[in-house]
Design an enzyme around this catalytic site. Structure first.
Site, PDB file in Angstrom:
ATOM      1  N   CYS A  87       0.748  -1.371  -0.079  1.00 57.17           N
ATOM      2  CA  CYS A  87       0.018   0.124  -0.167  1.00 57.17           C
ATOM      3  C   CYS A  87       0.910   1.289   0.180  1.00 57.17           C
ATOM      4  O   CYS A  87       0.679   2.260  -0.721  1.00 57.17           O
ATOM      5  CB  CYS A  87      -0.928   0.067   1.245  1.00 57.17           C
ATOM      6  SG  CYS A  87      -1.852   1.542   1.502  1.00 57.17           S
ATOM      7  N   CYS A  92      -1.505   2.046  -2.791  1.00 60.24           N
ATOM      8  CA  CYS A  92      -2.525   2.911  -2.558  1.00 60.24           C
ATOM      9  C   CYS A  92      -1.974   4.323  -2.582  1.00 60.24           C
ATOM     10  O   CYS A  92      -2.537   5.430  -3.116  1.00 60.24           O
ATOM     11  CB  CYS A  92      -3.080   2.722  -1.154  1.00 60.24           C
ATOM     12  SG  CYS A  92      -3.709   0.999  -0.648  1.00 60.24           S
ATOM     13  N   LYS A  95      -0.383   5.541  -6.155  1.00 64.66           N
ATOM     14  CA  LYS A  95      -1.533   5.556  -6.838  1.00 64.66           C
ATOM     15  C   LYS A  95      -2.393   6.496  -6.596  1.00 64.66           C
ATOM     16  O   LYS A  95      -2.820   7.452  -7.845  1.00 64.66           O
ATOM     17  CB  LYS A  95      -2.391   4.256  -6.749  1.00 64.66           C
ATOM     18  CG  LYS A  95      -3.713   4.225  -7.679  1.00 64.66           C
ATOM     19  CD  LYS A  95      -4.869   4.388  -6.625  1.00 64.66           C
ATOM     20  CE  LYS A  95      -5.116   3.767  -5.270  1.00 64.66           C
ATOM     21  NZ  LYS A  95      -5.593   2.338  -5.606  1.00 64.66           N
ATOM     22  N   TYR A 230      -8.935  -3.300 -10.796  1.00 67.72           N
ATOM     23  CA  TYR A 230      -9.100  -1.821 -10.150  1.00 67.72           C
ATOM     24  C   TYR A 230      -7.500  -1.330 -10.320  1.00 67.72           C
ATOM     25  O   TYR A 230      -7.417  -0.262 -10.799  1.00 67.72           O
ATOM     26  CB  TYR A 230      -9.506  -1.717  -8.610  1.00 67.72           C
ATOM     27  CG  TYR A 230      -8.623  -2.233  -7.801  1.00 67.72           C
ATOM     28  CD1 TYR A 230      -7.738  -1.340  -7.366  1.00 67.72           C
ATOM     29  CD2 TYR A 230      -8.715  -3.313  -7.096  1.00 67.72           C
ATOM     30  CE1 TYR A 230      -6.840  -1.893  -6.208  1.00 67.72           C
ATOM     31  CE2 TYR A 230      -8.055  -3.914  -5.991  1.00 67.72           C
ATOM     32  CZ  TYR A 230      -7.081  -3.088  -5.627  1.00 67.72           C
ATOM     33  OH  TYR A 230      -6.273  -3.647  -4.801  1.00 67.72           O
ATOM     34  N   GLU A 234      -7.371   2.021 -12.464  1.00 69.50           N
ATOM     35  CA  GLU A 234      -6.425   3.194 -12.198  1.00 69.50           C
ATOM     36  C   GLU A 234      -5.446   3.585 -12.519  1.00 69.50           C
ATOM     37  O   GLU A 234      -5.253   4.611 -13.000  1.00 69.50           O
ATOM     38  CB  GLU A 234      -6.668   2.705 -10.483  1.00 69.50           C
ATOM     39  CG  GLU A 234      -7.735   2.582  -9.863  1.00 69.50           C
ATOM     40  CD  GLU A 234      -7.261   2.139  -8.202  1.00 69.50           C
ATOM     41  OE1 GLU A 234      -8.033   2.496  -7.365  1.00 69.50           O
ATOM     42  OE2 GLU A 234      -6.390   1.578  -7.965  1.00 69.50           O
ATOM     43  N   HIS A 505     -26.460  20.875   1.381  1.00 68.33           N
ATOM     44  CA  HIS A 505     -26.687  21.517   0.017  1.00 68.33           C
ATOM     45  C   HIS A 505     -25.623  22.583  -0.328  1.00 68.33           C
ATOM     46  O   HIS A 505     -25.373  23.660   0.734  1.00 68.33           O
ATOM     47  CB  HIS A 505     -27.910  22.019  -0.295  1.00 68.33           C
ATOM     48  CG  HIS A 505     -28.161  22.421  -1.529  1.00 68.33           C
ATOM     49  ND1 HIS A 505     -28.340  21.509  -2.684  1.00 68.33           N
ATOM     50  CD2 HIS A 505     -28.654  23.700  -2.134  1.00 68.33           C
ATOM     51  CE1 HIS A 505     -28.560  22.236  -3.505  1.00 68.33           C
ATOM     52  NE2 HIS A 505     -28.894  23.400  -3.404  1.00 68.33           N
ATOM     53  N   GLU A 510     -25.471  14.867  -0.817  1.00 66.10           N
ATOM     54  CA  GLU A 510     -26.917  14.783  -0.287  1.00 66.10           C
ATOM     55  C   GLU A 510     -27.843  13.834  -1.385  1.00 66.10           C
ATOM     56  O   GLU A 510     -29.013  13.810  -1.156  1.00 66.10           O
ATOM     57  CB  GLU A 510     -27.106  16.184  -0.610  1.00 66.10           C
ATOM     58  CG  GLU A 510     -27.264  16.951  -1.821  1.00 66.10           C
ATOM     59  CD  GLU A 510     -27.863  18.309  -1.896  1.00 66.10           C
ATOM     60  OE1 GLU A 510     -28.960  18.686  -1.177  1.00 66.10           O
ATOM     61  OE2 GLU A 510     -27.184  19.273  -2.608  1.00 66.10           O
TER      62      GLU A 510
END
Length: 530
Positions: A87, A92, A95, A230, A234, A505, A510
């Site tokens: 990672c 991670c 990346k 992925y 990615e 908002h 939302e």
């Protein structure tokens, strides 16, 4: 391990040696030690990734005598890295930072529409070496920070390859080939995995994997990404965003295991951004072309003699990963692995529970554990909880259900719970409802891009008061948003709970509080207005 002469490295070295003095003063003051006389350690962890480090530090804090052994076998291209695991070094962290580089390029282009005197995106240039060097400097500082923390907390760090001799003995081989043996009352395997290769001639000499990409010393140029995981999407996404001619070759479906509607939406968006796709094919041969490039010949996965080829500067293999169980010789300890995945099978018994192997004092956490999510936070939490059960008389086990995750493709994807495909398979199509909507984030209205690219989906169990069993979001900051909504599934929230929640908002988050259109209704599901 590699040293980089940067201010971050120098600072980390100073902290490291100061910490050594502090830890040496208090070394040996432990509440208990089962290892006294019989074993060298109470716990020996094989693997210094996120899970192994978290587990070892927690066990040490609970009074155990702990060691961590970690060694990175260089890739065929010679790449290797420091303490911290996949990672931090080749996963991670780099990346996400390269993904961020692409987002910044888009932001510069958007800025002109908001009145900034910024160059047109077509005129923007990117320097690969600057990005790689700065990212590697950051990773180097993390490597030293991890070593410092182990020393401060009293965990013995051994920079050697650990392999089982028997169920209590580990042989340690350092980079010079010098061997020694250590014993432990309990052993945790946290070795993770490494990228797979295709099994065709010349691939190790000519192709790279994600283990090489993030420290590549020259721009990748025209790139073929093989795979539909992925990792593949990615990497292809940020390479396209950095203006490299990028093609993805996939043998079947994208993002296997994820919601397939969302996966296809991602591919569509990536194609619109310039990524090319070759579907239903696999490489049959790679060779050095007269041009100096890599010639790749491919064939249909469905069979037949039809062949096609092209030349690339870089060929990136991202076809999956394999567990490092054979490399640490778990068979010598009698540990059972899944014959297919080579991962350690958890028995669900004893104090180890899910992480317990068939050998009572050998455990597995992280990507090397068969049948559970291959995610860094999962390994960390599982490791901490296991250490508390082993040395702190705790009983809480890792909950592997409803774990949120994200995919950092150009159109980000966050999800938690079941995909629509899995929900149908588990509950039956007649017993679920799927609320969904497409929308355009406010931030993209002025730049006039991303029309209805963002998409949200809530899957509910109609037989259980519309309890939410899956949430999916395609859009900007999708991971940040789904992290919060993950709690809703943990607490068994219903669609009515979402409806009663007042949204903030104007935000993308939302959208989940205002969804009222189901797929079954057949009504228009694309949002209009704010």
């Amino acid at each position: 391990e590699h040293l980089r002469s940067t201010p971050a490295t120098i600072f980390a070295l100073r902290v490291f040696f100061r910490a050594g003095v502090r830890s040496a003063k208090g070394f040996g003051h432990r509440r208990f030690s089962m290892a006294a006389g019989e074993y060298d350690y109470d716990l020996l962890v094989i693997g210094g990734g996120s899970g192994g480090l978290a587990c070892s530090k927690e066990a040490c804090a609970l009074g155990a005598k702990v060691a961590v052994c970690d060694y990175v076998t260089p890739t065929p291209k010679g790449a290797s890295w420091g303490l911290g695991g996949t990672c931090v070094n080749v996963g991670c962290i780099p990346k996400k930072l390269m993904h961020q580089a692409c987002l910044l390029g888009e932001a510069v282009d958007d800025a002109r529409e908001f009145g900034w005197s910024a160059p047109d995106k077509r005129e923007l240039t990117h320097d690969w070496s600057t990005m790689v060097n700065n990212i590697q400097d950051h990773i180097g500082s993390l490597n030293f920070a991890y070593r410092t923390e182990l020393r401060t907390k009293g965990v013995t760090y051994i920079n050697s390859l650990g392999t089982f001799v028997d169920d209590h003995t580990i042989e340690l081989t350092n980079k010079k080939g010098v061997k020694e043996r250590k014993t432990a009352a309990k052993i945790i395997v946290a070795t993770g995995g490494r990228p797979k290769y295709l099994g065709i001639p010349n691939e190790r000499e000519l192709c790279i994997t994600s283990d090489d990409l993030f420290s590549l010393d020259k721009p990748p140029g025209k790139t073929l990404v093989v795979g539909a995981s992925y990792v593949a999407l990615e990497c292809a996404g940020f390479l396209t965003g950095l203006k490299y001619d990028t093609t993805v070759m996939m043998r079947s479906i994208p993002l296997r295991g994820f919601d397939q509607q969302c996966a296809e939406n991602i591919c569509t968006y990536m194609e619109e951004q310039g990524t090319k796709f070759i579907r239903g094919c696999i490489p049959a041969a790679v060779e050095k072309a007269e041009s100096g490039r890599i010639k790749v010949s491919w064939k249909p996965t469905a069979g037949g003699d039809a062949m096609a080829s092209d030349e690339y500067d870089t060929v990136l293999l991202a076809i999956g990963r394999y567990a490092l169980t054979e490399e640490c010789n778990v068979a010598a300890a009698g540990v059972q692995v899944n014959p297919s995945s080579k991962k350690i099978v958890g028995t669900g018994a004893g104090v180890g529970q899910t992480e317990q192997s068939n050998v009572p004092h050998v455990f597995a956490i992280g990507d090397v554990l068969d049948g559970y999510p291959e995610l860094t936070p999962v390994a960390i939490q599982a490791g901490i909880l296991l250490a508390r059960r082993l040395f702190g008389n705790a009983t809480v086990a890792m909950d592997y259900v409803n774990i949120p995750t994200a995919v950092f493709t150009p159109l980000e994807y966050g999800c938690v719970g079941l995909s629509e495909d899995d929900a149908i398979a588990k509950h039956g199509a007649e017993n679920i409802d799927v609320y969904h909507t497409a929308f355009k984030p406010l931030e993209l209205t002025v730049p006039a891009r991303g029309d209805n690219a963002a998409y949200a989906k809530v899957i509910v169990d109609k037989q259980d008061s519309e309890r939410i069993i899956g949430m999916h979001l395609l859009g900007w900051s999708a991971g940040e948003i789904i992290q919060g909504y993950g709690m809703a599934l943990k607490l068994k929230a219903t669609k009515a709970d979402l409806d009663n929640l007042v949204g903030i908002h104007p935000t993308s988050a939302e959208i989940f509080t205002t969804m009222n259109i189901t797929k079954a209704s057949g009504k228009e599901w694309r949002a209009a207005g704010c």
